[in-house]
Design an enzyme around this catalytic site. Structure first.
Site: not given
Ligand code: FNR
Length: 426
Positions: A136, A160, A186, A301, A325
């Site tokens: 990330s 990002y 993303t 994404k 997300h």
């Molecule tokens: C995320 N997600 C996320 N996505 C991304 O592109 N960059 C990021 O830094 C983060 N950070 C992040 C933190 C936390 C605590 C969560 C729960 C999620 C989203 C992540 O990549 C993904 O899209 C989702 O978590 C998928 O859904 P589920 O499996 O958590 O339901």
């Protein structure tokens, strides 16, 4: 603790046997076997209220979180019989790599909320299984350090898009240099969603200097820090909690403690990060910049509309991750699984389409593949595993998902991923 010499690839039957045999010796698994509510509840017991709220929380009233699960609930597998599923293969090809299962670790920021070893532990768990980890932009550990844990195992970088193009280019350069094999941009978080669980606690990890390690370790970011800041509003006498937060920030900042405190650089890094980490003005036209700066495959994404998928192809993108997300951004958004068929139709097999958001079981993985996803990303479940047992806990969650997927596939009458099709579900 992980057992040494654990096989890199373990069949579902071996995983079951391992758990049952451990049970004979009264040894319980680190994590619940189901990766849904029971896993979340177990993690909640060991996490701080703030950390749990940040990981588990969703946007608004939680309608999108619920929609993600409901969509999986509506789709039902229709198993077929007598098809010789004795030899089963869950492997898939993705961007020239053969993966042992159609699973990736979604980019999740601030993993030190779950465990002090953070991305290092997750990276080791992923590498031990040969599943790609997507680093990330908001990681707690610089990508180079996470990559160093992985040997030649696959990893990607999630971007990002910052207000500074130079920083974007620097992140991408570093990702290439530390062996990332794809970039996932993303698009759904140009603004932070309205997240009541965090708002109610007044808690945002970044303001404590958490989750900004990619930035503080970046030469371009460090140079931007040298530029004079816009005059900050004069602050009131700091309270004791505010001083504690400042010390936390300084502790997380790279290098020795006292210079970072005295110079105010750690606090300045947080302010700079907040001011530049995202670019809400981003449009399709800017994707060319990224295309020109990397030879790696670029995936978008956060795509939920077929027209956006078409535009992604027009912009020369190499893949799509259908995602809301994990329900954290727009409350009342379409479930990622519901958005998948329209996007697959628009893409018509020209690039791989992955999905995430709400995947909680091997059966869910099967359903996403039956609709046509090439692979799925797992978010919260591996983070909960990390909270429960560091590398070993995250590894168990992933091995459980792999095992359950393999069994679901076989019991549904498919000997390989290639045999999973739309006809497998009603
Ligand atoms: C995320 N997600 C996320 N996505 C991304 O592109 N960059 C990021 O830094 C983060 N950070 C992040 C933190 C936390 C605590 C969560 C729960 C999620 C989203 C992540 O990549 C993904 O899209 C989702 O978590 C998928 O859904 P589920 O499996 O958590 O339901």
């Amino acid at each position: 603790m992980p057992k040494p010499g654990r096989p890199r690839s373990q069949t579902a039957v071996e995983r079951q046997r391992e758990i049952y045999l451990d049970g004979v010796g009264a040894q319980r698994p680190l994590v619940p076997a189901a990766s849904g509510e029971s896993l979340e509840a177990a993690a909640r017991r060991v996490m701080s209220p703030e950390a749990f709220a940040y990981v588990a929380g969703g946007a608004g009233l939680g309608h999108t979180l619920a929609a993600n699960r409901a969509a999986f609930g509506r789709l039902q597998i229709v198993p077929r019989m007598l098809r010789n599923v004795e030899a089963r293969s869950t492997s898939v090809e993705l961007f020239g790599r053969t993966l042992p299962a159609p699973l990736l670790l979604a980019p999740v920021g601030v993993l030190d909320l779950a465990h002090p070893d953070a991305e290092r532990a997750a990276a080791r768990a992923a590498a031990a299984l040969g599943l790609p980890m997507i680093f990330s932009s908001q990681a707690s550990v610089p990508m180079e350090q996470a990559a160093a844990e992985m040997g030649d195992a696959p990893r990607w970088f999630q971007l990002y898009w910052s207000k500074s193009d130079e920083l974007v280019a620097s992140f991408v350069r570093r990702a290439e240099a530390c062996g990332c094999e794809a970039i996932a941009v993303t698009l759904d978080t140009t603004l932070l969603g309205w997240r009541p669980q965090d708002l109610d606690l007044g808690y945002l990890p970044f303001l404590r200097g958490m989750g900004i390690a990619q930035y503080t370790s970046d030469p371009v970011f460090q140079r931007l820090l040298d530029e004079p800041e816009e005059a900050a509003a004069p602050s009131a006498r700091p309270s004791l909690p505010a001083i504690r937060t400042l010390l936390e920030m300084v502790r997380r900042y790279p290098g020795p403690f006292w210079p970072a405190l005295r110079s105010g650089r750690a606090a300045a890094a947080v302010r700079k990060f907040i001011s530049i980490y995202s670019r809400p003005s981003l449009t399709w036209d800017q994707l060319g910049f990224l295309r020109a700066h990397t030879k790696l495959p670029v995936l978008l994404k956060g795509i939920l509309h077929p027209d956006d998928a078409r535009r992604a192809l027009d912009a020369g993108m190499d893949g799509i991750i259908v995602s809301n997300h994990g329900g954290r951004q727009v409350d009342g958004a379409i479930a990622a699984l519901d958005a998948l068929p329209g996007i697959l139709e628009a893409v018509a097999d020209r690039v791989p389409v992955l999905m995430d958001s709400g995947v909680r079981s091997g059966a869910d993985v099967f359903k996403a593949l039956a609709l046509g996803a090439k692979a799925v990303c797992i978010g919260r479940p591996y983070v909960y595993g990390l909270a429960l047992g560091g590398e070993a806990g995250a590894g168990e969650v992933l091995r459980n998902l792999m095992a359950e997927f393999e069994l679901t596939m076989g019991l549904a009458g498919c000997a390989s991923v290639q045999e999973i099709g739309r006809e497998c579900c009603a």
